[in-house]
Design an enzyme around this catalytic site. Structure first.
Site, PDB file in Angstrom:
ATOM      1  N   ASP A  38       0.822  -1.213   0.000  1.00 22.47           N
ATOM      2  CA  ASP A  38       0.000   0.000   0.000  1.00 22.47           C
ATOM      3  C   ASP A  38       0.855   1.262   0.000  1.00 22.47           C
ATOM      4  OD1 ASP A  38      -2.140   1.789   0.340  1.00 22.47           O
ATOM      5  OD2 ASP A  38      -3.204   0.386   1.618  1.00 22.47           O
ATOM      6  N   ASP A  39       0.611   2.166  -0.956  1.00 22.25           N
ATOM      7  CA  ASP A  39       1.296   3.471  -1.008  1.00 22.25           C
ATOM      8  C   ASP A  39       2.804   3.340  -1.224  1.00 22.25           C
ATOM      9  OD1 ASP A  39      -1.228   4.372  -0.405  1.00 22.25           O
ATOM     10  OD2 ASP A  39      -0.666   5.514   1.365  1.00 22.25           O
ATOM     11  N   CYS A  78      -6.192   4.976  -3.478  1.00 20.12           N
ATOM     12  CA  CYS A  78      -6.389   3.562  -3.133  1.00 20.12           C
ATOM     13  C   CYS A  78      -7.647   2.960  -3.745  1.00 20.12           C
ATOM     14  CB  CYS A  78      -6.439   3.404  -1.615  1.00 20.12           C
ATOM     15  SG  CYS A  78      -4.969   3.952  -0.731  1.00 20.12           S
ATOM     16  N   HIS A 132     -10.452  -1.132  -0.724  1.00 18.36           N
ATOM     17  CA  HIS A 132     -10.265   0.066   0.100  1.00 18.36           C
ATOM     18  C   HIS A 132     -11.111   0.009   1.375  1.00 18.36           C
ATOM     19  CE1 HIS A 132      -9.085   4.110   1.014  1.00 18.36           C
ATOM     20  NE2 HIS A 132     -10.303   4.595   0.871  1.00 18.36           N
ATOM     21  N   ASP A 316      -0.570  -0.095  -5.113  1.00 19.94           N
ATOM     22  CA  ASP A 316      -1.738   0.560  -5.710  1.00 19.94           C
ATOM     23  C   ASP A 316      -1.430   1.920  -6.337  1.00 19.94           C
ATOM     24  OD1 ASP A 316      -1.294   1.605  -3.180  1.00 19.94           O
ATOM     25  OD2 ASP A 316      -3.369   1.445  -2.507  1.00 19.94           O
ATOM     26  N   HIS A 317      -0.372   2.600  -5.880  1.00 18.02           N
ATOM     27  CA  HIS A 317       0.045   3.881  -6.462  1.00 18.02           C
ATOM     28  C   HIS A 317       1.323   4.318  -5.762  1.00 18.02           C
ATOM     29  CE1 HIS A 317      -1.579   5.520  -2.778  1.00 18.02           C
ATOM     30  NE2 HIS A 317      -2.739   4.934  -3.051  1.00 18.02           N
TER      31      HIS A 317
END
Length: 574
Positions: A38-39, A78, A132, A316-317
């Site tokens: 995540d992130d 997200c 999410h 996710d990003h």
């Protein structure tokens, strides 16, 4: 007693649903281990994003599979990113552009990735954050934590007193923007450790069906609290600033780009002398997440499934830590759209008999391609609703012809970033543009959109850009976060301290009699707005830090709400 009864039952179940598929066809399909982080931006050893990062497990997975060095998310947030991955539908088609949109409100009938696998003879299970802050229990055969809870993140240790390091600058600031080392073991920390433990146990089990197993590692998502041992390799005095940071790197940005940045966070962090502490904590959180990944990879390596399991790892990003004077995500710059993506496929996959060969691929790819790719690799039928091309040709040969670009959609229709194998093109709904040559300008410091020398390239990328954008459905009031109700007797509510942009807040009256809604101004004086009838909802435009008081019809105070950093529902209790 027949020890084969469970296996026979599983086979009969599969065959009852898929009579056209033989037992051998189902059993011979590869398993799938689907890992999300995540992130996580490109601060990974194999991607070279930061010289101090420590990611031995990400790096060893990359060395054994195909590392996509030009992979991008479908959205730099997200919720829309993850929904596009699990549905295979791009944001400009689904209309899911932002974090506040509920999956089943916008896509009520979408069949998600694990459900498709389950419907084709797989056992679909998972743990941790895959969607999410929901599980979508209907899509899984098993989940940890309990799927009915719809909370995918196990209990996690946090400091008793918060904030720990960064004072909250005001109600505009996300409450989880904080960091620090915890005096705890991995096991005491819980969270991702529990996820890795549960997933590892699934890999140690005997499975009678092929499995789709999802592992959602929450770090390095904020807050950046992890056990202290993960901070030790990063002494504060040694911390290097982000390589992509350049002072005054905004002079060539168009107005829409400048307004897209969240500069208050970066200014606030610098004001409190916390920039290096934040970088240290992000690096420590990545180090911790990598260690949890290592536990899962070790469990796979020591299991009977090591040689027949597809492994997919993605983030996710990306994430900004001061580059372009921005903090967090939500932008179309490469720092935010580019993500780690690694795919390793064993031999004898129906769609890739020779499996993958270790290597890298620099073609522009997108996470929306993951579902069609896995379906093809595993021999599942293609879904005509999927928007991304399968990555199978690139897994077979990274030099394959690839006519596609990768598009990342921002939170409002008409805003996007586009990547080809060298160039990046950003367009905003008002017509503002940016153009970067990432071969000579990795960090997008020089906007070439206004340079006549690059007019042909700009025209070429414009021609490849999306032209259709689905409307963005507003979230229902029911799906919004809920404001805390603070009861009052004879006292009045505290004064408002409004600070930030306006957004709607919805006041729902659950009492059996009408109530009156007052805004409390900055001097603490109530200003009447409206009367709300029983069971009815009133909408008001508000700002973070605003205080809204509820009274009965005799103006006796009942309670109040303090608006936080986002649109919400305020429920007046019975």
């Amino acid at each position: 007693m027949n020890n084969n009864l469970p296996k026979i039952a599983a086979i009969l179940f599969v065959c009852s649903i898929f009579p056209c598929q033989s037992q051998a066809q189902v059993e011979d399909r590869p398993n799938v281990l689907f890992i999300a982080m995540d992130d996580l931006n490109d601060w990974v050893g194999c991607l070279g994003g930061h010289p101090q990062t420590i990611t031995p497990n990400l790096d060893r997975l990359a060395k054994s599979g195909v590392l996509f060095t030009n992979a991008h998310c479908a959205a730099p947030a997200c919720n829309p990113s993850r929904i596009s991955i699990f549905s295979g539908i791009a944001p400009n088609v689904s209309g899911v552009y932002a974090n506040d949109q509920a999956l089943r409100e916008v896509l009520p009938d979408a069949e998600l990735l694990p459900k498709t696998f389950s419907n084709h003879g797989y056992h679909a299970s998972g743990s941790g954050k895959m969607l999410h802050y929901i599980i979508d229990a209907q899509s899984w055969d098993d989940y940890f934590p309990e799927p009915a809870s719809e909370m995918p993140i196990p209990e996690t240790l946090y400091p008793e007193k918060r904030p720990l390091s960064l004072p909250r600058g005001g109600p505009w600031q996300y409450v989880e923007t904080d960091w620090g080392a915890l005096d705890a073991t991995d096991e005491q920390f819980g969270g991702d450790y529990k996820v890795s433990q549960w997933v590892s146990k699934q890999l140690a089990k005997k499975h009678e069906q092929p499995f789709f197993l999802a592992c959602g590692i929450y770090r390095p998502h904020e807050p950046w609290f992890v056990p202290a041992k993960y901070f030790e390799p990063f002494p504060l005095e040694s911390i290097q600033l982000p390589p992509g940071y350049k002072q005054d790197d905004i002079s060539d940005l168009p107005p829409a780009a400048k307004s897209s940045r969240q500069t208050r966070y970066f200014e606030h962090i610098q004001k409190h002398g916390q920039w290096k502490q934040a970088i240290q904590s992000y690096l420590a959180s990545i180090h911790f997440a990598d260690a949890m990944l290592g536990r899962v990879l070790d469990a796979l390596d020591h299991s009977e499934y090591a040689d027949n399991t597809i492994v997919v790892l993605w983030s996710d990003h990306g994430w900004h830590l001061g580059e372009k004077e921005h903090w967090q995500k939500y932008t179309a710059w490469r720092l935010c759209t580019r993500v780690p993506l690694i795919i390793r496929a064993p031999k004898n996959c129906p769609g890739l008999p020779e499996g993958t060969q270790p290597g890298t691929c620099d073609q522009p790819v997108n996470l929306v391609s993951l579902a069609p790719t896995l379906f093809e690799l595993c021999g599942l039928p293609a879904n005509e609703n999927h928007d991304g091309p399968s990555l199978r040709p690139l897994l077979e040969n990274s030099e394959s012809e690839w006519p596609h670009v990768s598009v990342t959609y921002l939170h409002r229709p008409g805003n996007f970033g586009l990547s080809d194998n060298r160039w990046r093109y950003i367009r905003y709904a008002n017509g503002d543009e940016e153009l970067y040559d990432t071969q000579t300008d990795r960090y997008e410091w020089n906007n070439l959109a206004g340079d006549p020398k690059h007019a042909d390239k700009l025209a070429e990328l414009r021609a490849k850009a999306p032209t259709q954008f689905a409307d963005k459905p507003a979230p229902s009031v029911h799906s919004l976060v809920k404001l805390k109700w603070v009861p009052l007797n004879q006292a009045t509510a505290p004064p408002s301290r409004p600070d930030g942009s306006q957004f709607p807040v919805f006041f729902t009256n659950r009492r059996e009699e009408p109530v009156k809604l007052y805004w409390i101004d900055q001097q603490g004086q109530p200003k009447f707005y409206e009367e709300i009838q029983p069971t009815k909802t009133a909408k008001q435009s508000s700002r973070p830090g605003a205080v809204w008081q509820i009274t009965n019809l005799r103006d006796q105070p009942l309670g109040y709400f303090k608006v936080d950093d986002r649109s919400a529902e305020a429920i007046v209790p019975e």
